[in-house]
Write an enzyme that holds these catalytic residues in place. Structure first.
Site, mmCIF file in Angstrom:
data_model
loop_
_atom_site.group_PDB
_atom_site.id
_atom_site.type_symbol
_atom_site.label_atom_id
_atom_site.label_comp_id
_atom_site.label_asym_id
_atom_site.label_seq_id
_atom_site.Cartn_x
_atom_site.Cartn_y
_atom_site.Cartn_z
ATOM 1 N N ASN A 59 -2.005 0.080 -9.950
ATOM 2 C CA ASN A 59 -2.566 -1.263 -9.739
ATOM 3 C C ASN A 59 -3.878 -1.205 -8.961
ATOM 4 O O ASN A 59 -4.881 -1.806 -9.363
ATOM 5 C CB ASN A 59 -1.581 -2.115 -8.922
ATOM 6 C CG ASN A 59 -0.318 -2.403 -9.686
ATOM 7 O OD1 ASN A 59 -0.367 -2.766 -10.853
ATOM 8 N ND2 ASN A 59 0.817 -2.208 -9.044
ATOM 9 N N VAL A 60 -3.849 -0.490 -7.845
ATOM 10 C CA VAL A 60 -5.023 -0.490 -6.968
ATOM 11 C C VAL A 60 -6.058 0.541 -7.434
ATOM 12 O O VAL A 60 -7.249 0.245 -7.507
ATOM 13 C CB VAL A 60 -4.602 -0.211 -5.501
ATOM 14 C CG1 VAL A 60 -5.814 -0.331 -4.576
ATOM 15 C CG2 VAL A 60 -3.510 -1.178 -5.053
ATOM 16 N N GLU A 91 -8.091 -0.168 5.865
ATOM 17 C CA GLU A 91 -8.146 -1.636 5.862
ATOM 18 C C GLU A 91 -7.137 -2.249 4.889
ATOM 19 O O GLU A 91 -6.524 -3.286 5.170
ATOM 20 C CB GLU A 91 -9.568 -2.082 5.488
ATOM 21 C CG GLU A 91 -9.797 -3.571 5.455
ATOM 22 C CD GLU A 91 -9.659 -4.223 6.831
ATOM 23 O OE1 GLU A 91 -8.616 -4.834 7.072
ATOM 24 O OE2 GLU A 91 -10.577 -4.095 7.652
ATOM 25 N N LYS A 138 3.696 -2.640 8.507
ATOM 26 C CA LYS A 138 2.416 -3.291 8.825
ATOM 27 C C LYS A 138 2.357 -3.676 10.304
ATOM 28 O O LYS A 138 1.306 -3.555 10.940
ATOM 29 C CB LYS A 138 2.226 -4.510 7.919
ATOM 30 C CG LYS A 138 2.036 -4.096 6.460
ATOM 31 C CD LYS A 138 2.190 -5.276 5.519
ATOM 32 C CE LYS A 138 1.963 -4.865 4.078
ATOM 33 N NZ LYS A 138 2.325 -5.925 3.118
ATOM 34 N N GLY A 158 -2.042 -7.243 -4.740
ATOM 35 C CA GLY A 158 -2.675 -7.345 -6.057
ATOM 36 C C GLY A 158 -3.752 -6.277 -6.171
ATOM 37 O O GLY A 158 -4.384 -5.908 -5.170
HETATM 38 N N1 LIG Z 1 -0.256 -3.057 -5.319
HETATM 39 C C1 LIG Z 1 -0.600 -3.763 -4.276
HETATM 40 O O1 LIG Z 1 -0.715 -4.989 -4.337
HETATM 41 C C2 LIG Z 1 -0.872 -3.092 -2.961
HETATM 42 C C3 LIG Z 1 -1.295 -3.862 -1.850
HETATM 43 C C4 LIG Z 1 -1.589 -3.232 -0.650
HETATM 44 C C5 LIG Z 1 -1.424 -1.862 -0.537
HETATM 45 N N2 LIG Z 1 -0.968 -1.150 -1.631
HETATM 46 C C6 LIG Z 1 -0.794 0.289 -1.474
HETATM 47 O O2 LIG Z 1 -1.664 0.954 -2.381
HETATM 48 C C7 LIG Z 1 -1.067 2.158 -2.803
HETATM 49 C C8 LIG Z 1 -1.038 2.192 -4.341
HETATM 50 O O3 LIG Z 1 -0.252 1.107 -4.804
HETATM 51 P P1 LIG Z 1 -0.199 0.717 -6.355
HETATM 52 O O4 LIG Z 1 0.453 -0.602 -6.433
HETATM 53 O O5 LIG Z 1 -1.510 0.912 -6.982
HETATM 54 O O6 LIG Z 1 0.832 1.829 -6.881
HETATM 55 P P2 LIG Z 1 1.151 2.196 -8.408
HETATM 56 O O7 LIG Z 1 0.692 1.131 -9.316
HETATM 57 O O8 LIG Z 1 2.586 2.592 -8.432
HETATM 58 O O9 LIG Z 1 0.242 3.486 -8.672
HETATM 59 C C9 LIG Z 1 0.541 4.732 -8.127
HETATM 60 C C10 LIG Z 1 -0.330 5.760 -8.809
HETATM 61 O O10 LIG Z 1 -0.078 7.031 -8.230
HETATM 62 C C11 LIG Z 1 0.059 7.987 -9.272
HETATM 63 N N3 LIG Z 1 0.915 9.088 -8.853
HETATM 64 C C12 LIG Z 1 2.239 9.057 -8.572
HETATM 65 N N4 LIG Z 1 2.659 10.284 -8.207
HETATM 66 C C13 LIG Z 1 1.578 11.086 -8.261
HETATM 67 C C14 LIG Z 1 1.365 12.468 -8.020
HETATM 68 N N5 LIG Z 1 2.370 13.262 -7.658
HETATM 69 N N6 LIG Z 1 0.118 12.962 -8.190
HETATM 70 C C15 LIG Z 1 -0.899 12.172 -8.575
HETATM 71 N N7 LIG Z 1 -0.762 10.851 -8.820
HETATM 72 C C16 LIG Z 1 0.468 10.325 -8.671
HETATM 73 C C17 LIG Z 1 0.658 7.233 -10.427
HETATM 74 O O11 LIG Z 1 0.355 7.947 -11.609
HETATM 75 P P3 LIG Z 1 0.791 7.400 -13.076
HETATM 76 O O12 LIG Z 1 -0.092 6.205 -13.294
HETATM 77 O O13 LIG Z 1 0.465 8.527 -13.980
HETATM 78 O O14 LIG Z 1 2.231 7.069 -12.978
HETATM 79 C C18 LIG Z 1 -0.072 5.902 -10.323
HETATM 80 O O15 LIG Z 1 -1.294 5.946 -10.995
HETATM 81 C C19 LIG Z 1 0.305 2.232 -2.134
HETATM 82 O O16 LIG Z 1 0.212 2.956 -0.932
HETATM 83 C C20 LIG Z 1 0.596 0.775 -1.827
HETATM 84 O O17 LIG Z 1 1.475 0.606 -0.716
HETATM 85 C C21 LIG Z 1 -0.706 -1.732 -2.825
#
Ligand SMILES: NC(=O)c1ccc[n+]([C@@H]2O[C@H](COP(=O)([O-])OP(=O)(O)OC[C@H]3O[C@@H](n4cnc5c(N)ncnc54)[C@H](OP(=O)(O)O)[C@@H]3O)[C@@H](O)[C@H]2O)c1
Length: 436
Positions: free
Chosen positions: A20-21, A137, A213, A311
């Site tokens: 997502n991010v 941040e 948080k 998001g």
């Molecule tokens: N989503 C939000 O709204 C939000 C808000 C604030 C903070 N965050 C933080 O931002 C971070 C990312 O969140 P997200 O929602 O983007 O997560 P996500 O959609 O689950 O994406 C995680 C990514 O990491 C990759 N990944 C997983 N294992 C891996 C590995 N061993 N080596 C390399 N890549 C790997 C996945 O690859 P694949 O795509 O190939 O599966 C995927 O692209 C987290 O720390 C989360 O807490 C998210």
């Protein structure tokens, strides 16, 4: 129209994670390259994007040729200048961040779970030792510029309390419970259908996400190293529709709050729990999945920051800000301020003071009230107001208390549970922001 700086220096960015991010970040870095070059002083070039599954479809803005499953190699690639970690969780994120910092590369992350772990404490120390940035941040309240506001604009402020709605899922659920009079389980199902809650919602509804948080905020606002596991935590699964309705009738909204509060010169209370917030308080008006953080400072008074706490794009916006900061600092040979952390004295839970809302279902017969109020009095809990309503052969009693110690209200609850006239202790919810 913006143009790239004349030096055309480029800074190569490794992006770990393209979910997502990560995918939103890659889109922004590519689409707004010229603007970002002006802001940061260098052309930001994505050096590689580490993912888990190369076969997954990622949209046209993600260059297929930059994808790799070899994250560990990417972070130590000598041509990489800055690492952005957007995988999440502890493993392999912790090792990757450590390797990057060890190699002298600044790291930007949105990973609250990592930062609030004991590993996070060690990584911050490592970044300081290596003289590189570790910026986060996006880890608290998504797009809301909170960490930098606390670290820089409010750095001279003596902060008394920071309290926030930092979990959009639970705020959505509590908002709908209030508006629709619906039960927790029904609204949770609605949130899941809308993609606002995970299939396993434990992290959100039990308050773990907000606790991480709160721990990060304790560090940024007060300079204490606190782990998420040490945060007093209570989720929203025990909140009933009837308590939300009563709270509204009494002039309160129910919110899940993360609170970091100075309780003495070297003591702090760090906690997450549902709270009754007076409808006149700015946090009470924060609806749906929005986040807001209310800061109380000695000189600044009250401040509130409001916005989208999650998001892909809102979170990537905060990541881009950090990326620009890290790039500027790298070019200038400096780092963002990172004051030394102090040892923390966490206020024991029993010593916390609060006003409380208590609802009880009791047998509807004479003399019941005397026994109930005696249980409060025996444990030094003074009642501010009481309401009663009949429900069939039972009655429901609603109490608001004056300021009481947590230890005393828990002892009162235990004593009430022993009374054979008390059928059920419904809600026991702290009141926050009501002139305490
Ligand atoms: N989503 C939000 O709204 C939000 C808000 C604030 C903070 N965050 C933080 O931002 C971070 C990312 O969140 P997200 O929602 O983007 O997560 P996500 O959609 O689950 O994406 C995680 C990514 O990491 C990759 N990944 C997983 N294992 C891996 C590995 N061993 N080596 C390399 N890549 C790997 C996945 O690859 P694949 O795509 O190939 O599966 C995927 O692209 C987290 O720390 C989360 O807490 C998210």
């Amino acid at each position: 129209m913006t143009s790239a700086p004349s030096s055309e220096r480029s800074v190569r960015v490794a992006v770990l994670g393209c979910g997502n991010v990560g995918s939103a970040l890659v889109g922004i870095v590519q689409d707004r390259a010229a603007e970002l070059a002006v802001q940061s002083g260098a052309r930001l070039e994505v050096a590689g994007i580490a993912v888990n599954d190369l076969a997954r479809a990622r949209g046209p803005h993600v260059p297929q040729g930059l994808l790799t499953t070899r994250a560990a190699d990417l972070v130590v690639d000598p041509s990489v200048d800055v690492v952005v970690e957007l995988i999440g969780g502890l493993d392999p994120a912790a090792n990757l961040v450590r390797a990057a910092l060890d190699a002298g590369k600044p790291v930007v992350t949105a990973n609250k779970a990592l930062l609030a772990s004991t590993e996070g404490v060690a990584l911050r120390a490592l970044a300081k030792k290596r003289g590189v940035d570790l910026l986060y941040e996006a880890a608290v309240a998504g797009a809301i510029p909170l960490v930098r506001a606390l670290r820089e604009s409010l750095t001279g402020e003596r902060i008394r309390r920071v309290m926030g709605i930092v979990n959009g899922t639970t705020n959505f659920i509590l908002t709908k419970m209030g508006e629709q009079g619906a039960d927790f389980a029904d609204v949770l199902a609605e949130a899941q259908a809308l993609g606002l809650a995970e299939r396993d919602p434990t992290d959100d509804v039990e308050g773990y996400d907000a606790a991480a948080k709160a721990a990060i905020l304790a560090g940024v606002a007060f300079g204490y190293d606190v782990a998420g596991a040490d945060v007093m935590r209570e989720g929203i699964t025990g909140i009933r529709a009837v308590d939300v309705e009563f709270a509204e009738r009494l002039g309160y909204a129910v919110k899940l709050l993360a609170i970091v509060e100075r309780t003495g010169d070297d003591a702090v209370s760090v906690r997450v729990h549902p709270a009754l917030v007076p409808r006149t308080h700015p946090l009470a008006g924060v609806r749906d999945a929005f986040n807001a953080v209310f800061i109380e400072g000695e000189a600044a008074g009250e401040l509130m920051l409001y916005g989208q706490g999650a998001g892909g794009m809102p979170t990537a916006s905060a990541v881009v800000g950090d990326l620009i900061d890290a790039t500027r600092n790298l070019l200038a040979g400096t780092t963002a301020p990172s004051p030394d952390r102090k040892p923390v004295h966490l206020l024991p839970e029993a010593e916390l003071e609060s006003q409380y809302y208590v609802s009880l279902d009791v047998t509807d017969r004479p003399g019941v009230l005397a026994g109930v109020t005696k249980a409060f009095g025996d444990h030094r809990v003074s009642i501010r107001s009481m309401e009663q309503e009949g429900i069939g052969g039972e009655a429901r009693l609603l109490f608001l208390t004056h300021l009481a110690r947590e230890g005393d209200i828990r002892a009162t609850r235990d004593a009430l549970a022993q009374l054979d006239t008390v059928e059920r202790i419904g809600g026991l919810i702290r009141i926050v922001g009501d002139g305490e």
